[in-house]
Scaffold this motif. Structure first.
Motif, PDB file in Angstrom:
ATOM      1  N   ILE A   1      19.139  50.045  38.918  1.00  8.28           N
ATOM      2  CA  ILE A   1      18.123  50.159  39.908  1.00  8.28           C
ATOM      3  C   ILE A   1      18.217  48.953  40.866  1.00  8.28           C
ATOM      4  O   ILE A   1      18.208  47.924  40.203  1.00  8.28           O
ATOM      5  N   ILE A   2      18.290  48.966  42.051  1.00  6.19           N
ATOM      6  CA  ILE A   2      18.083  47.871  43.001  1.00  6.19           C
ATOM      7  C   ILE A   2      17.336  48.050  44.276  1.00  6.19           C
ATOM      8  O   ILE A   2      16.876  49.157  44.831  1.00  6.19           O
ATOM      9  N   GLY A   3      16.482  47.043  44.370  1.00  2.00           N
ATOM     10  CA  GLY A   3      15.591  47.144  45.573  1.00  2.00           C
ATOM     11  C   GLY A   3      16.246  46.146  46.675  1.00  2.00           C
ATOM     12  O   GLY A   3      16.764  45.072  46.456  1.00  2.00           O
ATOM     13  N   LEU A   4      16.493  46.800  47.974  1.00  2.00           N
ATOM     14  CA  LEU A   4      17.128  46.085  48.950  1.00  2.00           C
ATOM     15  C   LEU A   4      15.773  45.785  50.005  1.00  2.00           C
ATOM     16  O   LEU A   4      15.278  46.880  50.523  1.00  2.00           O
ATOM     17  N   LEU A   5      15.899  44.603  50.625  1.00  6.93           N
ATOM     18  CA  LEU A   5      14.845  44.105  51.611  1.00  6.93           C
ATOM     19  C   LEU A   5      15.548  43.881  52.837  1.00  6.93           C
ATOM     20  O   LEU A   5      16.590  43.445  52.979  1.00  6.93           O
ATOM     21  N   GLU A   6      14.764  43.891  54.154  1.00  6.75           N
ATOM     22  CA  GLU A   6      15.208  43.877  55.437  1.00  6.75           C
ATOM     23  C   GLU A   6      16.286  44.752  55.644  1.00  6.75           C
ATOM     24  O   GLU A   6      17.282  44.710  56.083  1.00  6.75           O
ATOM     25  N   THR A   7      15.996  46.164  55.669  1.00  8.30           N
ATOM     26  CA  THR A   7      16.812  47.185  55.621  1.00  8.30           C
ATOM     27  C   THR A   7      16.477  48.255  56.772  1.00  8.30           C
ATOM     28  O   THR A   7      17.459  49.164  56.818  1.00  8.30           O
ATOM     29  N   ASP A   8      15.501  47.890  57.558  1.00 11.74           N
ATOM     30  CA  ASP A   8      15.181  49.005  58.525  1.00 11.74           C
ATOM     31  C   ASP A   8      16.227  48.720  59.758  1.00 11.74           C
ATOM     32  O   ASP A   8      15.671  48.197  60.735  1.00 11.74           O
ATOM     33  N   LEU A   9      17.200  49.282  59.684  1.00  7.76           N
ATOM     34  CA  LEU A   9      18.363  48.944  60.780  1.00  7.76           C
ATOM     35  C   LEU A   9      18.464  50.050  61.899  1.00  7.76           C
ATOM     36  O   LEU A   9      19.136  50.069  62.867  1.00  7.76           O
ATOM     37  N   HIS A  10      17.445  51.079  61.931  1.00 10.84           N
ATOM     38  CA  HIS A  10      17.467  51.992  62.889  1.00 10.84           C
ATOM     39  C   HIS A  10      16.884  51.537  64.062  1.00 10.84           C
ATOM     40  O   HIS A  10      15.862  52.355  64.573  1.00 10.84           O
ATOM     41  N   ARG A  11      17.154  50.396  64.814  1.00 11.95           N
ATOM     42  CA  ARG A  11      16.702  50.092  65.893  1.00 11.95           C
ATOM     43  C   ARG A  11      17.923  49.588  66.717  1.00 11.95           C
ATOM     44  O   ARG A  11      19.077  49.224  66.504  1.00 11.95           O
ATOM     45  N   VAL A  12      17.819  49.510  67.968  1.00 13.27           N
ATOM     46  CA  VAL A  12      19.021  48.944  68.885  1.00 13.27           C
ATOM     47  C   VAL A  12      19.361  47.688  68.695  1.00 13.27           C
ATOM     48  O   VAL A  12      20.719  47.303  68.715  1.00 13.27           O
ATOM     49  N   VAL A  13      18.420  46.966  68.103  1.00 12.84           N
ATOM     50  CA  VAL A  13      18.854  45.340  67.659  1.00 12.84           C
ATOM     51  C   VAL A  13      19.734  45.308  66.643  1.00 12.84           C
ATOM     52  O   VAL A  13      20.445  44.319  66.481  1.00 12.84           O
TER      53      VAL A  13
ATOM     54  N   SER B   1      16.333  55.933  76.039  1.00 13.22           N
ATOM     55  CA  SER B   1      16.307  56.760  74.902  1.00 13.22           C
ATOM     56  C   SER B   1      17.577  57.490  74.383  1.00 13.22           C
ATOM     57  O   SER B   1      17.475  57.541  73.149  1.00 13.22           O
ATOM     58  N   LEU B   2      18.327  57.593  75.018  1.00 10.07           N
ATOM     59  CA  LEU B   2      19.963  57.896  74.389  1.00 10.07           C
ATOM     60  C   LEU B   2      20.430  56.639  73.517  1.00 10.07           C
ATOM     61  O   LEU B   2      20.903  57.205  72.248  1.00 10.07           O
ATOM     62  N   HIS B   3      20.176  55.526  73.818  1.00 13.34           N
ATOM     63  CA  HIS B   3      20.532  54.306  73.082  1.00 13.34           C
ATOM     64  C   HIS B   3      19.718  54.196  71.723  1.00 13.34           C
ATOM     65  O   HIS B   3      20.241  54.253  70.549  1.00 13.34           O
ATOM     66  N   SER B   4      18.440  54.305  71.823  1.00 12.61           N
ATOM     67  CA  SER B   4      17.530  54.069  70.623  1.00 12.61           C
ATOM     68  C   SER B   4      17.252  55.250  69.665  1.00 12.61           C
ATOM     69  O   SER B   4      17.127  55.179  68.776  1.00 12.61           O
ATOM     70  N   LEU B   5      17.465  56.599  70.355  1.00  9.00           N
ATOM     71  CA  LEU B   5      17.137  57.588  69.551  1.00  9.00           C
ATOM     72  C   LEU B   5      18.309  58.213  69.094  1.00  9.00           C
ATOM     73  O   LEU B   5      18.537  59.154  67.953  1.00  9.00           O
TER      74      LEU B   5
ATOM     75  N   VAL C   1      14.926  48.132  83.748  1.00  5.24           N
ATOM     76  CA  VAL C   1      14.067  49.070  82.942  1.00  5.24           C
ATOM     77  C   VAL C   1      14.635  49.243  81.372  1.00  5.24           C
ATOM     78  O   VAL C   1      13.552  49.120  80.686  1.00  5.24           O
ATOM     79  N   TYR C   2      15.780  49.317  81.266  1.00  2.04           N
ATOM     80  CA  TYR C   2      16.401  49.630  79.974  1.00  2.04           C
ATOM     81  C   TYR C   2      16.125  48.088  79.120  1.00  2.04           C
ATOM     82  O   TYR C   2      15.751  48.242  78.256  1.00  2.04           O
ATOM     83  N   CYS C   3      16.412  47.134  79.759  1.00  2.00           N
ATOM     84  CA  CYS C   3      16.255  45.611  79.165  1.00  2.00           C
ATOM     85  C   CYS C   3      14.626  45.421  78.628  1.00  2.00           C
ATOM     86  O   CYS C   3      14.183  45.136  77.772  1.00  2.00           O
ATOM     87  N   LEU C   4      13.871  45.898  79.792  1.00  2.00           N
ATOM     88  CA  LEU C   4      12.538  45.864  79.153  1.00  2.00           C
ATOM     89  C   LEU C   4      11.687  46.809  78.270  1.00  2.00           C
ATOM     90  O   LEU C   4      10.946  46.397  77.259  1.00  2.00           O
ATOM     91  N   LEU C   5      12.463  48.038  78.164  1.00  2.00           N
ATOM     92  CA  LEU C   5      12.082  48.782  76.809  1.00  2.00           C
ATOM     93  C   LEU C   5      12.606  48.480  75.847  1.00  2.00           C
ATOM     94  O   LEU C   5      12.254  48.546  74.689  1.00  2.00           O
ATOM     95  N   VAL C   6      14.006  47.851  75.911  1.00  2.00           N
ATOM     96  CA  VAL C   6      14.602  47.272  74.698  1.00  2.00           C
ATOM     97  C   VAL C   6      13.677  46.051  74.020  1.00  2.00           C
ATOM     98  O   VAL C   6      13.416  45.885  72.912  1.00  2.00           O
ATOM     99  N   LEU C   7      13.188  45.328  74.912  1.00  2.00           N
ATOM    100  CA  LEU C   7      12.236  44.139  74.489  1.00  2.00           C
ATOM    101  C   LEU C   7      11.043  44.668  73.964  1.00  2.00           C
ATOM    102  O   LEU C   7      10.609  44.116  72.745  1.00  2.00           O
ATOM    103  N   ALA C   8      10.310  45.651  74.658  1.00  2.00           N
ATOM    104  CA  ALA C   8       9.172  46.166  74.240  1.00  2.00           C
ATOM    105  C   ALA C   8       9.318  46.756  72.801  1.00  2.00           C
ATOM    106  O   ALA C   8       8.573  46.490  71.699  1.00  2.00           O
ATOM    107  N   SER C   9      10.434  47.567  72.573  1.00  2.00           N
ATOM    108  CA  SER C   9      10.698  48.240  71.365  1.00  2.00           C
ATOM    109  C   SER C   9      10.921  47.235  70.266  1.00  2.00           C
ATOM    110  O   SER C   9      10.404  47.352  68.927  1.00  2.00           O
ATOM    111  N   VAL C  10      11.452  46.016  70.501  1.00  2.00           N
ATOM    112  CA  VAL C  10      11.528  45.009  69.309  1.00  2.00           C
ATOM    113  C   VAL C  10      10.306  44.241  69.263  1.00  2.00           C
ATOM    114  O   VAL C  10       9.999  43.831  68.185  1.00  2.00           O
ATOM    115  N   TRP C  11       9.298  44.002  70.315  1.00  2.00           N
ATOM    116  CA  TRP C  11       8.168  43.347  70.124  1.00  2.00           C
ATOM    117  C   TRP C  11       7.365  44.144  69.191  1.00  2.00           C
ATOM    118  O   TRP C  11       6.340  43.310  68.615  1.00  2.00           O
TER     119      TRP C  11
END
Length: 1003
Positions: A750-762, A496-500, A619-629
């Motif tokens: 004006i510019i569109g940037l794609l693949e920009t959702d970086l607010h994840r632990v990965v 929770s601390l890492h992801s949020l 548990v941390y690893c499993l939650l990380v993988l689940a959030s990526v999945w």
């Protein structure tokens, strides 16, 4: 001694144990040498050929190609290596017999690593790279990793000086060969340099030779110990290993006198110089050192996953480096008593923290693979040392103290990202050119370690404080917690601390929905991130307040009512939008920070340190993988089960965390957490400073003037589309500044940037737009957030955003496709801009449905001018159901240049505008995709486009025929060998394409 009965002695086979080592050495060398000789004789050109080049550029075969690809060398090698297995297991066992000790578990560790090493050797030998490349690589890496404890531990356990010297020399050569091995492998695999694999092969063979040579030294060890093996009938059936000379005992004395003369853990000297006198007079120095070391831990910890997922991003699937996530399970090593004893000592703790700094120093390595190995090693060390600190097992530190320091360290890391454009300045994936302050961070870390090593050990002043430090509680509740009750909440808390909460803007983008009436509907990441830090401070302040009342007052925060508050806040964060959703996120921040001391204390109450903390990080690893999945479901096994189910991940977080609370009907458990008054005062001051700095930074970032277009006089503007590959350049570093330079030089309004959702632990919980927005002055719409499960899209504009709407395009089978529909105020005229990232080639139905929805959006904006900037997997002029015809025809738009037949994924469409220029700019090292840009002229307000015939739209021109304000920058002319700017140049056509404006146009 052997029995004296002649009849029995004649029936027994007795031989020197050193003979086993000799047999092992000859069999191993013969196996590899025979494969090399036969391979070169029969299939020379085939075994030197690889995916990059063949003979004569490549002229020496690798080990893998030699032993695994062709008959008969493969089969002869496998027979001989199978015969080596028996002597190899015997060698491992004999060395353990020789080195075992009653007062050290290190020989046991060496023995176990030797067994694993032998088994994994059989794995990569019999499962070759041509059979299963991934399994072969995993087993090979396991073998090399096990060489660390096998060789280094073997050196420490060796008593014979001459043998120790030989082992040290061979081990040095072995590990020194790994660096050039990796370098030439990267040159071959990544840069595809002909001949690099031959150089790689030399070092690969050197590792084999040195590896066998290291084991061969055991022959001298066993011979000088005069060990013999007897087979046959004796007083006891079976084989016996007998030392014939006992003048040099191998067992270490453990008498009381010896223990008194030689302490188990001698106090270590200071690392550089002694700061103990200064620490006695300045207790705040110790607090600052601990706080900074906690900050360093969080910096290393949060850098691991972005470092390893760099390879997954390039593979668009599982690359193998994901196994490095298991580095966080290193607390399992603490199950060895000698390891735990050493790690919890002052010297051991300081040594581990010093070694972990290698992760910070990895920034100096240019290769992503090299940095990956070093950062992984640093995290193995850092996590193992940190959990001992968290458990309160080190001298002078209670669990309560460490829980507060850990929380403050996380907030300091988050603040540093808020200050530094969402990048931690000491991350190894950052360097000086990308916003890093790595050298400064390393110097301060070394000074903090010097203070720690010279700090006098504080003795507890009361029995109560000792109990609190050890994790004990009141008289009726001194029983230990079940280790699962301590592990599950801790694993959930760390995730929770890492992801949020590892970046102050993450909670904002969870609720972000765009603009309305020329104003954002919710908080802005770069302006309101300080509020998140204030909420975290409030949560920690609540914990302080409880601890100030009495050591047991913290139990009020384990009441179910507080958990219900956290659960309700999580629900609002998940379901709410804009300010409402963000308020729910702030509630989560307050709740999570307040329960840190409780969760840490419950974990420390367990008697099984290794089990508890290993399970917590599992548990941390499993939650990380689940959030990526939840978002990467199209590229991973079992992904569809977690597709778009962030709600399940949050529910699992809260379910694990619930075990830390005192529920009705459960056995009463009163926690006693004692925190020194001095610490509470220092912590409050630190929180105040964090809040003040955060507010100051937010105010400093607030733009003093509104963004203005690059060419504010004529009604022309530049627009572009770029897929920026998650903000990591080709070298694995943050690409914000590289993107900024190109956007600035090409004067993109004006510019569109794609693949920009970086607010994840990965991806490190980053904001890719921060540098451009703050330094160049743009309005920004970040597009759908992490809870919408897309790869992300962002719109940056020099023109005010009147309104915007986020779309999730139809995706019944494949990955979700984001789109932003924004209305801009362009020189007083409303213009609709659409930015989107469509699905992949594997899902044609998704692409068709997504294209129809985009066409509907563009058609619905008629007669307003439209610009489409997007990633569309289609060939130009492809007929329905391919996306091209659907979007152009149904969307009522024009292609920016229909004659450009070389495109595949990036497209620019437009309507009711004059297109005056078009160019394709090479990617440089920023990403794997080019940048496409177009220039448009807007009809005078109140007028429309007067001639939209194809002939009028394709009046091609040389740039000299147009006013100079229409020219794209001259600096970007060039090619791959010369010209351009930092690897960016006009490619495909070698120049921008220019178009005349119809004579009757009103501009």
């Amino acid at each position: 001694m052997p029995p004296t009965d002649d009849s029995k002695s004649k029936k027994r086979l007795v031989f020197d144990a050193s003979l086993i080592v000799r047999v092992h050495t000859w069999l191993a060398y013969t196996a590899f040498a025979s494969a090399l000789c036969i391979g070169c004789l029969l299939h020379y050109k085939k075994i030197v050929k690889n995916g990059v080049a063949g003979y004569p550029q490549e002229w020496f075969p690798s080990v893998s190609a030699t032993i695994g690809d062709w008959y008969p060398e493969r089969n002869i090698f496998q027979v001989l290596i199978a015969l080596t297995a028996g002597p190899r297991f015997a060698l491992v066992t004999l060395l353990y017999y020789l080195q075992r000790s009653q007062d050290s578990s290190l020989p046991t560790v060496v023995f176990i690593s030797g067994l694993i090493r032998t088994i994994s050797c059989g794995g990569w030998v019999y499962i070759t790279s041509s059979d299963d490349h991934d399994v072969h690589d995993v087993l090979m890496i396991t073998y090399i990793v096990c060489d660390l404890p096998w060789m280094l531990g073997g050196i420490v356990c060796t008593q014979n000086t001459d043998v120790r010297r030989k082992r040290r020399m061979i081990a040095t050569g072995f590990f020194a060969s790994i660096a050039p091995l990796i370098y030439f492998f990267v040159q071959h695999k990544v840069h595809r340099v002909p001949g690099a694999y031959t150089r790689y092969a030399f070092f690969e063979w050197a590792l084999i030779i040195l590896d066998v040579l290291y084991d061969s030294v055991a022959e001298q060890d066993l011979r000088e110990a005069d060990l013999q093996i007897s087979l046959g009938p004796s007083l006891h059936s079976g084989a016996r290993i007998e030392p014939m000379v006992t003048s040099e005992p191998k067992m270490v004395s453990t008498s009381a006198e010896t223990l008194k003369e030689k302490p188990l853990v001698p106090p270590p000297p200071p690392l550089l110089f002694d700061l103990s006198a200064l620490a006695q007079h300045m207790p705040i120095l110790s607090f600052v050192s601990d706080l900074y070391l906690s900050y360093i831990f969080w910096s290393l910890f949060t850098s691991l996953i972005p470092t390893l997922f760099y390879f997954s991003v390039w593979e668009l699937g599982i690359a193998g480096q994901e196994l490095a996530l298991l580095a966080t399970l290193s607390p399992a090593f603490l199950a060895v008593p000698s390891v735990l004893s050493w790690v919890r000592s002052r010297g051991g703790s300081s040594a581990l923290q010093l070694l972990s700094l290698s992760g910070l120093a990895a920034y100096a390595l240019s290769s992503p693979l090299h940095r990956f190995f070093v950062v992984t090693f640093a995290n193995i060390i850092a996590v193992m040392g940190q959990v001992v600190i968290w458990a309160g097992l080190t001298d002078g530190n209670s669990v309560g103290y460490q829980s507060i320091i850990t929380a403050l360290g996380l907030m300091t890391s988050s603040l540093s990202k808020h200050v530094n454009h969402s990048n931690n300045p000491v991350w190894p994936l950052i360097n000086e050119s990308s916003g890093g302050y790595n050298k400064t961070g390393l110097v301060i870390a070394v000074l903090a370690l010097c203070e720690l090593s010279g700090r006098p050990v504080e003795q507890s002043s009361s029995e109560a404080s000792k109990d609190a430090k050890k994790g004990n509680t009141d008289s009726d509740n001194t029983a230990k917690e079940h280790w699962l009750v301590g592990a599950l909440p801790l694993g959930s808390l760390v995730f929770s601390l890492h992801s949020l909460l590892s970046d102050p803007s993450t909670l904002i983008v969870w609720s972000w929905t765009g603009y309305e009436n020329s104003a954002p509907r919710g908080p802005m990441p770069h302006l309101h991130g300080s509020i998140t830090l204030i909420a975290q401070s409030l949560g920690l302040f609540i914990a302080f307040t409880m601890l100030s009342l009495s050591p047991t007052s913290i139990n009020y925060l384990s009441h179910p009512v507080w958990f219900i508050f956290g659960l309700a806040s999580s629900y609002i964060m998940l379901q709410g939008r804009d300010w409402i959703g963000y308020l729910g996120g702030l509630g989560v921040a307050v709740f999570t920070m307040a329960v840190i001391p409780i969760v840490f204390q419950r974990a420390a109450l367990t008697s099984l340190t290794a089990q508890t903390y290993s399970m917590a990080f599992l548990v941390y690893c499993l939650l990380v993988l689940a959030s990526v999945w939840t978002v990467a479901y199209a590229f991973v096994p079992g992904g569809p089960f977690l597709r778009e189910r962030t709600d399940l991940v949050v529910l699992a977080q809260m379910a694990c965390l619930s075990l830390a609370f005192q529920w009705p009907g459960a056995v009463p458990r009163t926690l006693a957490i004692e925190v020194p008054v001095r610490l509470r005062n220092y912590a409050r001051t630190t929180l105040a400073l964090i809040c003040v700095v955060a507010l100051f930074v937010s105010q400093y970032r607030r733009p003093s003037i509104s963004p203005v277009p690059y060419k504010s006089g004529p009604r022309i503007f530049n627009a572009g589309i770029w897929t920026v590959h998650f903000g990591m350049d080709n070298t694995g570093r943050d690409s914000q500044r590289l993107i900024r330079n190109v956007v600035r030089d090409l004067e993109l309004d004006i510019i569109g940037l794609l693949e920009t959702d970086l607010h994840r632990v990965v991806y490190g919980n980053r904001d890719l737009t921060r540098v451009i927005v703050e330094e160049l002055g743009y309005y920004v719409d970040l597009g759908p957030g992490p809870n919408f499960h897309t790869w992300g899209a962002a719109l940056l504009s020099k023109f005010p955003i009147i309104s915007s709407k986020h779309h999730l395009l139809p995706s019944p089978r494949g990955e979700l496709a984001p789109a932003i529909e924004a209305v801009l105020d362009v020189f007083g005229t409303e213009v609709t801009v659409v930015v989107s990232h469509n699905g992949q080639e594997e899902d044609p139905l998704d692409r068709e449905l997504q294209s129809r929805e985009l066409a509907r959006i563009m058609a619905a904006a008629h007669p307003r001018p439209v610009i489409f900037l997007g990633y569309v997997v289609t060939k130009p002029h492809a007929k329905e159901p391919a996306p091209y015809e659907i979007m152009v025809r149904d969307g009522q738009v024009h292609d920016i240049d229909k004659d450009d037949q070389d495109r595949w994924c990036e497209y620019i469409f437009y309507r009711n505008l004059y297109r005056t220029a078009y160019a394709r700019v090479s990617r440089g090292i920023v990403t794997d995709t080019e940048l496409q840009i177009g220039q448009f002229a807007l009809p005078k307000h109140g007028f429309g486009v007067v001639n939209e015939t194809e002939e009028a739209r394709y009046l091609r021109a040389f740039k000299e025929e147009l006013p100079q304000r229409h020219w794209f920058p001259m600096a970007y002319y060039g090619d791959q060998s010369k010209g351009g700017v930092n690897g960016h140049y006009y490619h495909v056509f070698g120049t921008p394409l220019y178009y005349k404006i119809p004579k009757d146009a009103v501009l």
